[in-house]
Write an enzyme that holds these catalytic residues in place. Structure first.
Site, PDB file in Angstrom:
ATOM      1  N   ASP A  40       0.823  -1.218   0.000  1.00  0.00           N
ATOM      2  CA  ASP A  40       0.000   0.000   0.000  1.00  0.00           C
ATOM      3  C   ASP A  40       0.856   1.267   0.000  1.00  0.00           C
ATOM      4  O   ASP A  40       0.463   2.290   0.570  1.00  0.00           O
ATOM      5  CB  ASP A  40      -0.960  -0.003   1.203  1.00  0.00           C
ATOM      6  CG  ASP A  40      -1.670  -1.332   1.343  1.00  0.00           C
ATOM      7  OD1 ASP A  40      -2.239  -1.790   0.345  1.00  0.00           O
ATOM      8  OD2 ASP A  40      -1.631  -1.925   2.446  1.00  0.00           O
ATOM      9  N   LYS A  43       2.036   2.279  -5.189  1.00  0.00           N
ATOM     10  CA  LYS A  43       2.650   1.800  -6.436  1.00  0.00           C
ATOM     11  C   LYS A  43       1.757   2.109  -7.642  1.00  0.00           C
ATOM     12  O   LYS A  43       2.248   2.425  -8.714  1.00  0.00           O
ATOM     13  CB  LYS A  43       2.897   0.282  -6.357  1.00  0.00           C
ATOM     14  CG  LYS A  43       3.887  -0.095  -5.269  1.00  0.00           C
ATOM     15  CD  LYS A  43       4.122  -1.586  -5.213  1.00  0.00           C
ATOM     16  CE  LYS A  43       2.999  -2.378  -4.610  1.00  0.00           C
ATOM     17  NZ  LYS A  43       2.786  -2.232  -3.176  1.00  0.00           N
ATOM     18  N   HIS A  68      -4.518  -1.564  -5.880  1.00  0.00           N
ATOM     19  CA  HIS A  68      -3.799  -0.365  -6.298  1.00  0.00           C
ATOM     20  C   HIS A  68      -4.814   0.714  -6.632  1.00  0.00           C
ATOM     21  O   HIS A  68      -5.660   0.520  -7.492  1.00  0.00           O
ATOM     22  CB  HIS A  68      -2.925  -0.676  -7.522  1.00  0.00           C
ATOM     23  CG  HIS A  68      -1.799  -1.627  -7.201  1.00  0.00           C
ATOM     24  ND1 HIS A  68      -1.019  -2.213  -8.152  1.00  0.00           N
ATOM     25  CD2 HIS A  68      -1.343  -2.079  -6.009  1.00  0.00           C
ATOM     26  CE1 HIS A  68      -0.120  -2.994  -7.551  1.00  0.00           C
ATOM     27  NE2 HIS A  68      -0.310  -2.922  -6.263  1.00  0.00           N
ATOM     28  N   ASP A 387       2.602  14.524   2.129  1.00  0.00           N
ATOM     29  CA  ASP A 387       1.619  15.523   2.582  1.00  0.00           C
ATOM     30  C   ASP A 387       0.859  15.068   3.830  1.00  0.00           C
ATOM     31  O   ASP A 387       0.391  15.904   4.602  1.00  0.00           O
ATOM     32  CB  ASP A 387       0.618  15.815   1.447  1.00  0.00           C
ATOM     33  CG  ASP A 387      -0.004  14.541   0.904  1.00  0.00           C
ATOM     34  OD1 ASP A 387       0.761  13.659   0.466  1.00  0.00           O
ATOM     35  OD2 ASP A 387      -1.238  14.407   0.946  1.00  0.00           O
TER      36      ASP A 387
HETATM   37  P1  IMP Z   1      -2.670 -13.044   1.738  1.00  0.00           P
HETATM   38  O1  IMP Z   1      -1.821 -12.442   0.673  1.00  0.00           O
HETATM   39  O2  IMP Z   1      -4.136 -12.791   1.546  1.00  0.00           O
HETATM   40  O3  IMP Z   1      -2.343 -14.484   1.996  1.00  0.00           O
HETATM   41  O4  IMP Z   1      -2.316 -12.298   3.119  1.00  0.00           O
HETATM   42  C1  IMP Z   1      -1.054 -12.453   3.781  1.00  0.00           C
HETATM   43  C2  IMP Z   1      -0.634 -11.144   4.449  1.00  0.00           C
HETATM   44  O5  IMP Z   1      -0.271 -10.207   3.458  1.00  0.00           O
HETATM   45  C3  IMP Z   1      -1.741 -10.480   5.283  1.00  0.00           C
HETATM   46  O6  IMP Z   1      -1.147  -9.809   6.378  1.00  0.00           O
HETATM   47  C4  IMP Z   1      -2.309  -9.446   4.318  1.00  0.00           C
HETATM   48  O7  IMP Z   1      -2.929  -8.375   4.988  1.00  0.00           O
HETATM   49  C5  IMP Z   1      -1.041  -9.015   3.618  1.00  0.00           C
HETATM   50  N1  IMP Z   1      -1.268  -8.483   2.277  1.00  0.00           N
HETATM   51  C6  IMP Z   1      -1.489  -9.191   1.148  1.00  0.00           C
HETATM   52  N2  IMP Z   1      -1.599  -8.359   0.101  1.00  0.00           N
HETATM   53  C7  IMP Z   1      -1.427  -7.120   0.566  1.00  0.00           C
HETATM   54  C8  IMP Z   1      -1.377  -5.819  -0.057  1.00  0.00           C
HETATM   55  O8  IMP Z   1      -1.518  -5.667  -1.272  1.00  0.00           O
HETATM   56  N3  IMP Z   1      -1.175  -4.770   0.776  1.00  0.00           N
HETATM   57  C9  IMP Z   1      -0.982  -4.927   2.112  1.00  0.00           C
HETATM   58  N4  IMP Z   1      -0.997  -6.098   2.712  1.00  0.00           N
HETATM   59  C10 IMP Z   1      -1.216  -7.191   1.959  1.00  0.00           C
END
Ligand code: IMP
Length: 479
Positions: A40, A43, A68, A387
């Protein structure tokens, strides 16, 4: 043996054959955009910003767990599976072999974007990308429930321990099946109904048995409403529907990308999730199941590693994390910390694009970012959401770690992180109209000092500073 050599421009580079060296492999025309924290970082905005300079944008990892968001002309678009480059007409948008595709989700995303006038004719999906099947989402849910129950049993406090905190999009179970092989379905499999039917019959049997066992292992109060039972015909019917909608987009995208590389075209590789969530190099086990880092880009897209010439690392001016796992700089210990975290969360819209979960918020962790810069071979850094920190009296930043009373180098491991104490420096905050700055010199001097501190600690040049969600709220350093 004949040897082909070429002295003309990149577009006439020879196709590789027995005697020729594919010169274009060394041209380094591909750029990877990779997150340097826990995801997050923004990107999507940077990919959107860089797309006009490239011929194709490729997602190389993850699935619908990613989110995204991109603001175009004041309108916000949330993309999960489709590369952000789709928002630029005429650019090839590719879902690479390293991605796990939930077809129903993808169709929903295509329909929503089409309804808003986005042209989908350039979208392609790798036939080797794996399909997130209904049992993958069910297994993700069952495992998280079991982890919660079992960790509570271990801690003995009955409050519940810590599951991974997944997005429940079936990501982990789908990648697990990819590596198990026999129980996996790839996008290309959707195109042959007869072969698919026999495969699905076999898998449905296995999944009904194995997920049934997970269901039974749960105390009845913790079980989902419905026991997982898979009727192969029902699943095949869904697959046929998916194939009708997506089939024309499915093909060998690696072959197409190799041709583009050899023709000297430029490719943008859009990483999802981020470095500290990488399955090998993140804060294991609280990570996702794919290779999120720049190292994963060539394999997840199917291009040679030498074709990557630039790695742009994306970081926020602070830290956030969704899901479980330690986060040493988290603002959580005191009431004042939590109030500050709330303030940053609201200003930065720090809620999951995919799940809507509030993100955990903390100060910038420079040793962690430095590690990510080194691992990814980052050539330039983009600092996002500067910001959001505007108007704070003071800003704290972690510049080192102590373990057992001694200075320690950052280690990407959840166990290490829960033992390590962050060392903070306190800096003067900044105020002023940061979101209106378009050059570095228009930023308050304290904000410039913050950027310099980042450069010094992470060991890479800051090339972009983002001061708002819009494309023009972007400072190109040195321009
Ligand atoms: P999964 O990818 O759903 O298996 O989640 C595994 C971990 O990665 C968890 O803590 C999710 O919150 C985190 N996670 C997966 N994709 C993202 C993302 O795009 N942004 C932030 N956290 C993510």
């Amino acid at each position: 043996m004949t040897t082909t050599t070429s002295t003309s421009g990149p577009t006439s580079a020879p196709m590789p054959n027995a005697g020729s060296f594919p010169r274009a492999f060394l041209q380094g025309r591909a750029t990877v955009v990779v997150g340097l924290q826990w995801g997050d970082e923004g990107k999507g905005k940077i990919v959107h910003y860089l797309t006009p300079l490239h011929d194709a944008v490729v997602r190389y990892n993850g699935g619908a767990n990613a989110g995204h968001s991109v603001v175009v002309g004041g309108e916000r678009f949330a993309l999960h599976l489709i590369p952000s480059g789709i928002l630029h007409k005429g650019k090839r948008a590719i879902i690479g072999n390293g991605v796990v595709v939930d077809p129903a989700w993808l169709i929903g995303e295509i329909d929503k974007l089409s309804a808003r006038g986005v042209d989908m004719s350039n979208l392609r999906i790798s036939s080797r990308a794996h399909v997130v099947m209904p049992w993958h989402k069910d297994e993700d849910d069952l495992r998280e429930r079991l982890l919660r129950v079992e960790s509570a049993a271990v801690t003995g406090d009955g409050k519940g321990g810590e599951p991974i905190g997944t997005t429940k999009r079936g990501i982990g179970p789908c990648y697990a099946d990819k590596h198990q092989r026999a129980t996996a379905v790839r996008m290309g499999d959707l195109l042959d109904e007869a072969a698919l039917r026999s495969k699905v019959r076999m898998i449905a049997k296995i999944k009904t048995a194995t997920l049934g066992a997970l269901f039974d292992a749960l105390p009845s109060a913790e079980r989902p409403e419905v026991r997982p039972v898979y009727d192969a015909e029902v699943v095949v019917r869904s697959c046929v529907e998916w194939a009708k909608r997506l089939g024309a987009m499915v093909g060998d995208t690696s072959v197409e990308l190799l041709r583009m590389v050899e023709e000297g075209k430029s490719i943008l590789l859009e990483g999802a999730n981020a470095t500290l969530l990488d399955v090998d190099h993140g804060t294991y086990p609280f990570v996702t199941s794919s290779s999120t880092v720049a190292l994963g880009a060539p394999t997840g897209a199917g291009i040679p590693m030498q074709s990557v010439g630039r790695v742009l690392g994306i970081m926020k001016a602070y830290s956030t994390r969704v899901g479980g796992g330690p986060m040493a700089t988290e603002l959580i210990a005191t009431e004042a910390d939590r109030a500050l975290a709330h303030h940053i969360r609201e200003r930065g819209r720090e809620y999951g694009t995919t799940t809507g979960r509030p993100r955990r918020v903390g100060w910038l962790d420079l040793p962690a970012v430095r590690y990510a810069v080194r691992l990814n071979g980052v050539t330039e850094v983009a600092v996002m959401l500067l910001d959001v920190l505007e108007g704070m009296q003071q800003i704290r930043v972690c510049t080192g770690y102590t373990v057992n009373g001694k200075p320690a180098e950052f280690e990407p491991d959840a166990g290490w992180m829960s033992r390590a104490t962050p060392n903070f420096e306190t800096l003067e905050g900044f105020s002023g109209e940061v979101s209106k700055a378009r050059t570095l010199s228009e930023l308050p001097k304290e904000a410039r000092a913050y950027i310099s501190l980042i450069e010094r600690h992470v060991g890479a040049k800051v090339a972009i500073v983002s001061v708002g969600p819009d494309k023009d709220q972007t400072i190109r350093v040195g321009e």
